[in-house]
Write a protein that holds these residues in place. Structure first.
Motif, PDB file in Angstrom:
ATOM      1  N   ARG A  20       0.838  -1.204   0.000  1.00  0.00           N
ATOM      2  CA  ARG A  20       0.000   0.000   0.000  1.00  0.00           C
ATOM      3  C   ARG A  20       0.868   1.247   0.000  1.00  0.00           C
ATOM      4  O   ARG A  20       2.022   1.240   0.448  1.00  0.00           O
ATOM      5  CB  ARG A  20      -0.950   0.030   1.195  1.00  0.00           C
ATOM      6  N   GLU A  26      -0.832  10.442   8.186  1.00  0.00           N
ATOM      7  CA  GLU A  26       0.308   9.653   8.682  1.00  0.00           C
ATOM      8  C   GLU A  26       0.392   9.757  10.198  1.00  0.00           C
ATOM      9  O   GLU A  26       0.266  10.856  10.760  1.00  0.00           O
ATOM     10  CB  GLU A  26       1.587  10.187   8.032  1.00  0.00           C
ATOM     11  N   HIS A  27       0.592   8.612  10.832  1.00  0.00           N
ATOM     12  CA  HIS A  27       0.646   8.513  12.293  1.00  0.00           C
ATOM     13  C   HIS A  27      -0.651   9.008  12.935  1.00  0.00           C
ATOM     14  O   HIS A  27      -0.659   9.491  14.061  1.00  0.00           O
ATOM     15  CB  HIS A  27       1.864   9.258  12.867  1.00  0.00           C
ATOM     16  N   ASP A  29      -3.350   6.796  12.674  1.00  0.00           N
ATOM     17  CA  ASP A  29      -4.164   5.585  12.928  1.00  0.00           C
ATOM     18  C   ASP A  29      -4.147   5.148  14.390  1.00  0.00           C
ATOM     19  O   ASP A  29      -5.188   4.767  14.920  1.00  0.00           O
ATOM     20  CB  ASP A  29      -3.819   4.431  11.961  1.00  0.00           C
ATOM     21  N   VAL A 159       2.100  -0.886  16.005  1.00  0.00           N
ATOM     22  CA  VAL A 159       1.527  -0.137  14.876  1.00  0.00           C
ATOM     23  C   VAL A 159       0.027   0.054  15.025  1.00  0.00           C
ATOM     24  O   VAL A 159      -0.628  -0.605  15.833  1.00  0.00           O
ATOM     25  CB  VAL A 159       1.817  -0.869  13.543  1.00  0.00           C
ATOM     26  N   GLY A 160      -0.522   0.938  14.198  1.00  0.00           N
ATOM     27  CA  GLY A 160      -1.975   1.097  14.085  1.00  0.00           C
ATOM     28  C   GLY A 160      -2.509   0.078  13.086  1.00  0.00           C
ATOM     29  O   GLY A 160      -1.807  -0.866  12.707  1.00  0.00           O
ATOM     30  N   ASP A 163      -2.223  -0.304   7.761  1.00  0.00           N
ATOM     31  CA  ASP A 163      -1.571  -1.121   6.735  1.00  0.00           C
ATOM     32  C   ASP A 163      -2.353  -2.401   6.467  1.00  0.00           C
ATOM     33  O   ASP A 163      -2.539  -2.802   5.317  1.00  0.00           O
ATOM     34  CB  ASP A 163      -0.143  -1.475   7.161  1.00  0.00           C
ATOM     35  N   HIS A 207      10.395  -0.558  11.999  1.00  0.00           N
ATOM     36  CA  HIS A 207       9.391  -0.026  12.925  1.00  0.00           C
ATOM     37  C   HIS A 207       9.525  -0.516  14.331  1.00  0.00           C
ATOM     38  O   HIS A 207       9.155   0.167  15.273  1.00  0.00           O
ATOM     39  CB  HIS A 207       7.980  -0.432  12.477  1.00  0.00           C
ATOM     40  N   TYR A 212       9.388   4.975  16.350  1.00  0.00           N
ATOM     41  CA  TYR A 212       7.944   4.838  16.140  1.00  0.00           C
ATOM     42  C   TYR A 212       7.227   4.774  17.494  1.00  0.00           C
ATOM     43  O   TYR A 212       6.241   5.461  17.741  1.00  0.00           O
ATOM     44  CB  TYR A 212       7.655   3.584  15.308  1.00  0.00           C
ATOM     45  N   GLY A 321       5.672   5.086   7.722  1.00  0.00           N
ATOM     46  CA  GLY A 321       6.081   5.362   9.099  1.00  0.00           C
ATOM     47  C   GLY A 321       7.188   6.386   9.246  1.00  0.00           C
ATOM     48  O   GLY A 321       7.315   7.018  10.283  1.00  0.00           O
TER      49      GLY A 321
HETATM   50  C1  GLA Z   1       3.352   2.345   9.781  1.00  0.00           C
HETATM   51  C2  GLA Z   1       2.330   1.666  10.685  1.00  0.00           C
HETATM   52  C3  GLA Z   1       0.944   2.234  10.479  1.00  0.00           C
HETATM   53  C4  GLA Z   1       0.947   3.751  10.542  1.00  0.00           C
HETATM   54  C5  GLA Z   1       2.063   4.336   9.688  1.00  0.00           C
HETATM   55  C6  GLA Z   1       2.190   5.818   9.842  1.00  0.00           C
HETATM   56  O1  GLA Z   1       3.093   2.046   8.453  1.00  0.00           O
HETATM   57  O2  GLA Z   1       2.308   0.283  10.421  1.00  0.00           O
HETATM   58  O3  GLA Z   1       0.062   1.673  11.417  1.00  0.00           O
HETATM   59  O4  GLA Z   1       1.051   4.185  11.874  1.00  0.00           O
HETATM   60  O5  GLA Z   1       3.307   3.744   9.984  1.00  0.00           O
HETATM   61  O6  GLA Z   1       1.087   6.461   9.329  1.00  0.00           O
END
Ligand code: GLA
Length: 360
Positions: A20, A26-27, A29, A159-160, A163, A207, A212, A321
């Protein structure tokens, strides 16, 4: 090596998922906010065949030197390696009824460490293959939720959900407008006159690494000080309160609050077909990531500066990220290919860099 060469029999199920590119958001989620990713025309493909026992064997064409890796269901242990995505998924899917082992062959054209979600793409492709092979009752959203747990609970990357939702649900002709709090989503078609350019900087990221998580923690601290559950709950009309936070929490929160607003504005601008407005929003997003969220690095800033001056480009920003990875630009469709080549040539010449065009 083919599946038959690896395992002496044929695969019986197959799953695919794209990488994707995030257009904007960005950041946001893990702050309960909005994101706007699209699929890229690069994919991970996983073939599998069930086994009669609880053993799992997996081989990846991206790491042929590691050979075939084996483990037993229920005995998944972190090895700090690509196999952790496979192990993590089988560990998570045990609760959904995965009780039988399998042999797997993985191949991918999604570059690793480039901010284009190679790991989520693998998780979703494998999840689809396993879902089909063992008739697990998982819809695409549930699969994305499970795949995210691979990262947070097994791999240890906090992570959020962007993705995994993008790799599970997005396509290449529209952007997936996702509310990460409710998981409600809609598809916003890319205007016919527009094309995306994605350029890999050549600087890779990780990450699970500290930055992060530091950003995540700073956002949580900012939310607590502002008395809200998540930064999503702070509107752009409340920026005076945000600015009064101590450094660097003020910057971190300002990025998230303004970025959420930019996602909503981008969706409106795309629906109107107003490409110059989308381009301005991309540039504002990049400045916010560079100056407030501080997740850019000099080679990425240099690439963005080169790209914004090239004819046919409306706007450009770091995607993913951060701390390396790729840039995404919105361009005039007829001029996108030439513009992408021009950006890479000019940048590589000026900075002795090894950037390359991934899309178109
Ligand atoms: C990485 C994480 C996502 C998101 C992005 C930043 O891709 O996996 O969850 O936080 O960074 O937008």
């Amino acid at each position: 090596m083919t599946f038959a060469e690896l395992y002496g029999r044929s695969a019986t199920a197959r799953g695919e998922a794209p990488g994707r590119v995030n257009l904007i958001g960005e950041h946001t989620d893990y702050n309960g906010g909005f994101v706007l990713p699209a699929a890229i025309p690069r994919r991970t493909i996983v073939e599998i065949a069930p086994r009669g026992d609880r053993g799992v064997r997996a081989w990846s064409a991206e790491f042929p030197e590691s050979g075939t890796t084996a483990y037993t269901l229920g005995d998944e242990r972190r090895r700090h390696d690509w196999i952790d995505y496979v192990q993590g998924l089988t560990a998570v899917l045990a609760a959904d009824g995965l009780q039988q082992g399998f042999d797997a062959r993985i191949e991918s054209t999604v570059p690793l460490g480039s901010g284009l979600s190679s790991s989520a793409s693998l998780e979703i492709a494998l999840g689809r293959a396993v879902r089909d092979a063992f008739a697990l009752a998982l819809d695409d959203v549930t699969l994305a939720i499970r795949a995210r747990r691979v990262e947070t609970d097994f791999v240890g990357a906090p992570v959020g959900i962007m993705d995994q939702m993008a790799c599970s649900l997005a396509d290449t002709t529209s952007a997936l407008f996702l509310d990460t709090r409710t998981l409600e989503y809609s598809r916003v078609p890319l205007p016919p006159a527009a094309a995306l350019i994605v350029i890999e900087s050549g600087v890779t990221h990780r990450h699970a690494g500290g930055e992060y998580k530091t950003r995540r923690d700073e956002c949580a601290q900012a939310a607590a000080r502002l008395g809200v559950h998540e930064l999503r709950d702070v509107g752009p009309d409340e920026l005076a309160r945000v600015d009064a936070l101590p450094e660097p929490l003020n910057r971190r929160a300002r990025h998230v609050v303004t970025e959420n607003a930019r996602v909503l504005e981008t969706v409106d601008a795309l629906k109107r077909g107003d490409l110059p407005a989308v381009g301005e929003l991309f540039l504002a997003s990049h400045a916010s990531m560079r100056d407030d969220f501080q997740i850019s690095v000099p080679p990425i800033d240099a690439l963005v500066e080169v790209a914004r001056g090239v004819q046919g480009v409306y706007g450009v920003r770091l995607t993913g990220g951060g701390f390396g990875g790729s840039i995404v630009a919105l361009a005039d469709r007829a001029r996108a290919s030439a513009a992408a080549e021009r950006i890479v040539q000019a940048h590589n010449r000026a900075h002795q860099a090894s950037a390359r065009v991934l899309v178109p």
